[in-house]
Design a protein around this motif. Structure first.
Motif, PDB file in Angstrom:
ATOM      1  N   LYS A  81      -1.332  13.828  -3.819  1.00  0.00           N
ATOM      2  CA  LYS A  81      -1.927  12.514  -4.072  1.00  0.00           C
ATOM      3  C   LYS A  81      -1.285  11.451  -3.182  1.00  0.00           C
ATOM      4  O   LYS A  81      -1.971  10.621  -2.581  1.00  0.00           O
ATOM      5  N   THR A  82       0.043  11.491  -3.094  1.00  0.00           N
ATOM      6  CA  THR A  82       0.765  10.547  -2.238  1.00  0.00           C
ATOM      7  C   THR A  82       0.333  10.698  -0.784  1.00  0.00           C
ATOM      8  O   THR A  82       0.014   9.708  -0.117  1.00  0.00           O
ATOM      9  N   ASN A 116       2.480   1.617  -3.371  1.00  0.00           N
ATOM     10  CA  ASN A 116       1.451   2.032  -4.319  1.00  0.00           C
ATOM     11  C   ASN A 116       1.174   3.540  -4.213  1.00  0.00           C
ATOM     12  O   ASN A 116       1.011   4.224  -5.226  1.00  0.00           O
ATOM     13  N   ALA A 117       1.118   4.057  -2.989  1.00  0.00           N
ATOM     14  CA  ALA A 117       0.880   5.491  -2.786  1.00  0.00           C
ATOM     15  C   ALA A 117       1.998   6.317  -3.417  1.00  0.00           C
ATOM     16  O   ALA A 117       1.739   7.334  -4.073  1.00  0.00           O
ATOM     17  N   LYS A 168       1.778   6.005  -7.388  1.00  0.00           N
ATOM     18  CA  LYS A 168       0.696   6.825  -7.952  1.00  0.00           C
ATOM     19  C   LYS A 168       1.009   8.314  -7.894  1.00  0.00           C
ATOM     20  O   LYS A 168       0.502   9.086  -8.697  1.00  0.00           O
ATOM     21  N   ASN A 185       0.817  -1.214   0.000  1.00  0.00           N
ATOM     22  CA  ASN A 185       0.000   0.000   0.000  1.00  0.00           C
ATOM     23  C   ASN A 185       0.853   1.267   0.000  1.00  0.00           C
ATOM     24  O   ASN A 185       0.554   2.225  -0.709  1.00  0.00           O
ATOM     25  N   ASP A 202      -2.412  12.024   0.432  1.00  0.00           N
ATOM     26  CA  ASP A 202      -3.815  11.628   0.601  1.00  0.00           C
ATOM     27  C   ASP A 202      -3.959  10.108   0.678  1.00  0.00           C
ATOM     28  O   ASP A 202      -4.691   9.580   1.524  1.00  0.00           O
ATOM     29  N   LEU A 203      -3.260   9.393  -0.206  1.00  0.00           N
ATOM     30  CA  LEU A 203      -3.323   7.931  -0.203  1.00  0.00           C
ATOM     31  C   LEU A 203      -2.757   7.355   1.097  1.00  0.00           C
ATOM     32  O   LEU A 203      -3.299   6.399   1.656  1.00  0.00           O
ATOM     33  N   LEU A 204      -1.677   7.932   1.582  1.00  0.00           N
ATOM     34  CA  LEU A 204      -1.093   7.475   2.842  1.00  0.00           C
ATOM     35  C   LEU A 204      -2.048   7.760   4.004  1.00  0.00           C
ATOM     36  O   LEU A 204      -2.203   6.941   4.915  1.00  0.00           O
ATOM     37  N   ASP A 205      -2.691   8.905   3.976  1.00  0.00           N
ATOM     38  CA  ASP A 205      -3.629   9.290   5.029  1.00  0.00           C
ATOM     39  C   ASP A 205      -4.831   8.347   5.086  1.00  0.00           C
ATOM     40  O   ASP A 205      -5.374   8.082   6.155  1.00  0.00           O
ATOM     41  N   GLU A 206      -5.243   7.832   3.942  1.00  0.00           N
ATOM     42  CA  GLU A 206      -6.403   6.933   3.873  1.00  0.00           C
ATOM     43  C   GLU A 206      -6.092   5.510   4.354  1.00  0.00           C
ATOM     44  O   GLU A 206      -7.003   4.753   4.653  1.00  0.00           O
ATOM     45  N   ASP A 207      -4.814   5.147   4.425  1.00  0.00           N
ATOM     46  CA  ASP A 207      -4.426   3.793   4.808  1.00  0.00           C
ATOM     47  C   ASP A 207      -4.517   3.626   6.323  1.00  0.00           C
ATOM     48  O   ASP A 207      -3.895   4.370   7.079  1.00  0.00           O
TER      49      ASP A 207
END
Length: 144
Positions: free
Chosen positions: A124-125, A24-25, A28, A21, A127-132
């Motif tokens: 984007k990176t 992936n962050a 992306k 994950n 945000d993706l990390l924050d959602e994990d």
């Protein structure tokens, strides 16, 4: 982007899922994952206490002297990680209301991003990390 460093602290029951994950962050967001600890030298671990000015009746000079007497390193109220709890406790006992208090990673230098694409990628990176759910903390040296 442009030499921005990001530290990701995680807590997981599945190391492979979390690593995937995080990787992936970064992918992306057009970034790269380095080896564990490869950007740690760019940050200082410090206790950071933020006092809300509107919640503190004390004069700024008086508050600064009190914080320094309790063991703070600077008026921003930075402490060594091992002194953080004691300084925070003494400030609480003195009736100082804190807006925030935590042990954090403070960048030694900041990177300013001017390209719209770079800003979009790092956002984007982050945000993706924050959602994990496995990601506990994210520290970066982007000068937002």
């Amino acid at each position: 982007p442009n030499g921005t460093a990001i530290i990701v602290k995680t807590l997981t029951d599945n190391k492979n899922r979390t690593a995937s994950n995080v990787r992936n962050a970064f992918t992306k967001g057009s970034g790269n994952v380095g080896t564990p600890g490869c950007v740690s030298f760019m940050f200082d671990e410090k206790g950071q206490i933020i006092v809300a000015k509107e919640d503190c009746d004390m004069d700024a000079d008086e508050l600064m002297m009190m914080a320094l007497d309790f063991g703070a390193e600077d008026f921003e109220i930075l402490t060594a990680p091992e002194d953080f709890s004691e300084v925070r406790l003494k400030l609480e006992e003195a009736g100082i209301v804190m807006a925030d208090a935590e042990v954090t990673m403070i960048p030694q230098t900041y990177v300013e991003l001017t390209s719209e694409e770079d800003i979009k990628n790092i956002q984007k990176t982050l945000d993706l990390l924050d959602e994990d759910d496995d990601v506990q903390d994210v520290y970066h040296n982007w000068d937002e």
